[in-house]
Design a protein around this motif. Sequence first.
Motif, PDB file in Angstrom:
ATOM      1  N   LYS A   1     104.448 160.278  18.592  1.00  0.00           N
ATOM      2  CA  LYS A   1     104.768 158.869  18.395  1.00  0.00           C
ATOM      3  C   LYS A   1     105.168 158.289  19.740  1.00  0.00           C
ATOM      4  CE  LYS A   1     106.219 159.023  13.601  1.00  0.00           C
ATOM      5  NZ  LYS A   1     107.265 158.704  12.645  1.00  0.00           N
ATOM      6  N   ILE A   2     104.568 157.163  20.085  1.00  0.00           N
ATOM      7  CA  ILE A   2     104.880 156.523  21.356  1.00  0.00           C
ATOM      8  C   ILE A   2     106.170 155.734  21.182  1.00  0.00           C
ATOM      9  CG2 ILE A   2     104.105 154.846  23.062  1.00  0.00           C
ATOM     10  CD1 ILE A   2     101.242 155.651  22.348  1.00  0.00           C
ATOM     11  N   LYS A   3     107.139 156.015  22.032  1.00  0.00           N
ATOM     12  CA  LYS A   3     108.430 155.328  21.947  1.00  0.00           C
ATOM     13  C   LYS A   3     108.450 154.064  22.801  1.00  0.00           C
ATOM     14  CE  LYS A   3     111.159 159.374  20.891  1.00  0.00           C
ATOM     15  NZ  LYS A   3     112.293 160.203  21.272  1.00  0.00           N
ATOM     16  N   ALA A   4     107.733 154.070  23.919  1.00  0.00           N
ATOM     17  CA  ALA A   4     107.720 152.913  24.806  1.00  0.00           C
ATOM     18  C   ALA A   4     106.503 152.992  25.714  1.00  0.00           C
ATOM     19  CB  ALA A   4     108.987 152.884  25.658  1.00  0.00           C
ATOM     20  N   TYR A   5     106.073 151.859  26.209  1.00  0.00           N
ATOM     21  CA  TYR A   5     104.995 151.823  27.178  1.00  0.00           C
ATOM     22  C   TYR A   5     105.599 151.813  28.566  1.00  0.00           C
ATOM     23  CZ  TYR A   5     101.939 150.688  23.309  1.00  0.00           C
ATOM     24  OH  TYR A   5     101.247 150.730  22.148  1.00  0.00           O
ATOM     25  N   GLU A   6     104.998 152.556  29.456  1.00  0.00           N
ATOM     26  CA  GLU A   6     105.506 152.606  30.816  1.00  0.00           C
ATOM     27  C   GLU A   6     104.832 151.548  31.674  1.00  0.00           C
ATOM     28  OE1 GLU A   6     105.631 156.422  32.573  1.00  0.00           O
ATOM     29  OE2 GLU A   6     106.272 157.390  30.720  1.00  0.00           O
ATOM     30  N   LEU A   7     105.500 151.158  32.718  1.00  0.00           N
ATOM     31  CA  LEU A   7     105.008 150.149  33.638  1.00  0.00           C
ATOM     32  C   LEU A   7     103.656 150.574  34.216  1.00  0.00           C
ATOM     33  CD1 LEU A   7     105.669 147.504  35.118  1.00  0.00           C
ATOM     34  CD2 LEU A   7     106.698 148.883  36.909  1.00  0.00           C
ATOM     35  N   GLY A   8     102.719 149.644  34.216  1.00  0.00           N
ATOM     36  CA  GLY A   8     101.424 149.915  34.813  1.00  0.00           C
ATOM     37  C   GLY A   8     100.346 150.293  33.821  1.00  0.00           C
ATOM     38  N   GLU A   9     100.648 150.372  32.555  1.00  0.00           N
ATOM     39  CA  GLU A   9      99.632 150.737  31.574  1.00  0.00           C
ATOM     40  C   GLU A   9      98.768 149.547  31.185  1.00  0.00           C
ATOM     41  OE1 GLU A   9     100.751 153.004  28.226  1.00  0.00           O
ATOM     42  OE2 GLU A   9     102.130 154.252  29.345  1.00  0.00           O
ATOM     43  N   PHE A  10      99.256 148.323  31.326  1.00  0.00           N
ATOM     44  CA  PHE A  10      98.503 147.132  30.946  1.00  0.00           C
ATOM     45  C   PHE A  10      98.208 146.306  32.186  1.00  0.00           C
ATOM     46  CE2 PHE A  10     100.934 148.059  27.085  1.00  0.00           C
ATOM     47  CZ  PHE A  10      99.881 148.164  26.193  1.00  0.00           C
ATOM     48  N   ALA A  11      97.013 145.719  32.223  1.00  0.00           N
ATOM     49  CA  ALA A  11      96.642 144.870  33.336  1.00  0.00           C
ATOM     50  C   ALA A  11      97.035 143.421  33.080  1.00  0.00           C
ATOM     51  CB  ALA A  11      95.145 144.963  33.598  1.00  0.00           C
ATOM     52  N   HIS A  12      97.007 143.011  31.784  1.00  0.00           N
ATOM     53  CA  HIS A  12      97.293 141.615  31.472  1.00  0.00           C
ATOM     54  C   HIS A  12      97.769 141.499  30.027  1.00  0.00           C
ATOM     55  CE1 HIS A  12      96.842 137.288  31.893  1.00  0.00           C
ATOM     56  NE2 HIS A  12      96.354 137.292  30.668  1.00  0.00           N
ATOM     57  N   VAL A  13      98.830 140.721  29.803  1.00  0.00           N
ATOM     58  CA  VAL A  13      99.352 140.510  28.460  1.00  0.00           C
ATOM     59  C   VAL A  13      99.618 139.018  28.277  1.00  0.00           C
ATOM     60  CG1 VAL A  13     101.260 140.970  26.876  1.00  0.00           C
ATOM     61  CG2 VAL A  13     100.435 142.774  28.375  1.00  0.00           C
ATOM     62  N   GLU A  14      99.161 138.469  27.166  1.00  0.00           N
ATOM     63  CA  GLU A  14      99.430 137.067  26.842  1.00  0.00           C
ATOM     64  C   GLU A  14      99.863 136.973  25.398  1.00  0.00           C
ATOM     65  OE1 GLU A  14      96.590 133.995  27.610  1.00  0.00           O
ATOM     66  OE2 GLU A  14      95.922 134.966  29.447  1.00  0.00           O
ATOM     67  N   ASN A  15     100.825 136.118  25.117  1.00  0.00           N
ATOM     68  CA  ASN A  15     101.242 135.868  23.745  1.00  0.00           C
ATOM     69  C   ASN A  15     100.374 134.740  23.175  1.00  0.00           C
ATOM     70  OD1 ASN A  15     103.297 137.729  23.876  1.00  0.00           O
ATOM     71  ND2 ASN A  15     104.729 136.259  24.744  1.00  0.00           N
TER      72      ASN A  15
ATOM     73  N   GLY B   1      96.273 131.689  14.642  1.00  0.00           N
ATOM     74  CA  GLY B   1      95.376 130.545  14.546  1.00  0.00           C
ATOM     75  C   GLY B   1      94.938 130.007  15.898  1.00  0.00           C
ATOM     76  N   GLU B   2      95.551 130.424  16.975  1.00  0.00           N
ATOM     77  CA  GLU B   2      95.206 129.955  18.311  1.00  0.00           C
ATOM     78  C   GLU B   2      94.140 130.876  18.904  1.00  0.00           C
ATOM     79  OE1 GLU B   2      97.552 128.914  22.477  1.00  0.00           O
ATOM     80  OE2 GLU B   2      98.483 130.224  21.015  1.00  0.00           O
ATOM     81  N   THR B   3      93.190 130.301  19.606  1.00  0.00           N
ATOM     82  CA  THR B   3      92.196 131.116  20.303  1.00  0.00           C
ATOM     83  C   THR B   3      92.406 130.965  21.795  1.00  0.00           C
ATOM     84  OG1 THR B   3      90.603 129.302  20.254  1.00  0.00           O
ATOM     85  CG2 THR B   3      90.488 130.905  18.457  1.00  0.00           C
ATOM     86  N   ARG B   4      92.102 132.003  22.496  1.00  0.00           N
ATOM     87  CA  ARG B   4      92.342 132.001  23.937  1.00  0.00           C
ATOM     88  C   ARG B   4      91.148 132.644  24.617  1.00  0.00           C
ATOM     89  NH1 ARG B   4      95.651 129.337  27.345  1.00  0.00           N
ATOM     90  NH2 ARG B   4      96.393 130.658  28.979  1.00  0.00           N
ATOM     91  N   GLU B   5      90.682 132.048  25.693  1.00  0.00           N
ATOM     92  CA  GLU B   5      89.569 132.612  26.441  1.00  0.00           C
ATOM     93  C   GLU B   5      90.019 132.881  27.858  1.00  0.00           C
ATOM     94  OE1 GLU B   5      85.308 131.136  28.119  1.00  0.00           O
ATOM     95  OE2 GLU B   5      85.840 130.524  26.094  1.00  0.00           O
ATOM     96  N   ARG B   6      89.655 134.022  28.373  1.00  0.00           N
ATOM     97  CA  ARG B   6      90.036 134.392  29.727  1.00  0.00           C
ATOM     98  C   ARG B   6      88.783 134.871  30.436  1.00  0.00           C
ATOM     99  NH1 ARG B   6      92.804 139.467  32.144  1.00  0.00           N
ATOM    100  NH2 ARG B   6      93.593 138.610  34.084  1.00  0.00           N
TER     101      ARG B   6
END
Length: 64
Positions: free
Chosen positions: A32-46, A50-55
Amino acid sequence: MGAGGEGLAADPPPAPQHSAAGLADLLVVRQKIKAYELGEFAHVENIMAGETRERSTRRSPRWR
């Protein structure tokens, strides 16, 4: 016991230290993963429900 009679009562042979071919213990590993470590994700957006987002990303040839 008579002369030289030591060891006449034979000890039972030792139990084999191996298993039958093709049989082994089943080891189940659960993780079970308890936490994500720094550097695992390149980009995060909330994004709200119902909202769509394009990047998009474009690279300029002059920066190569």
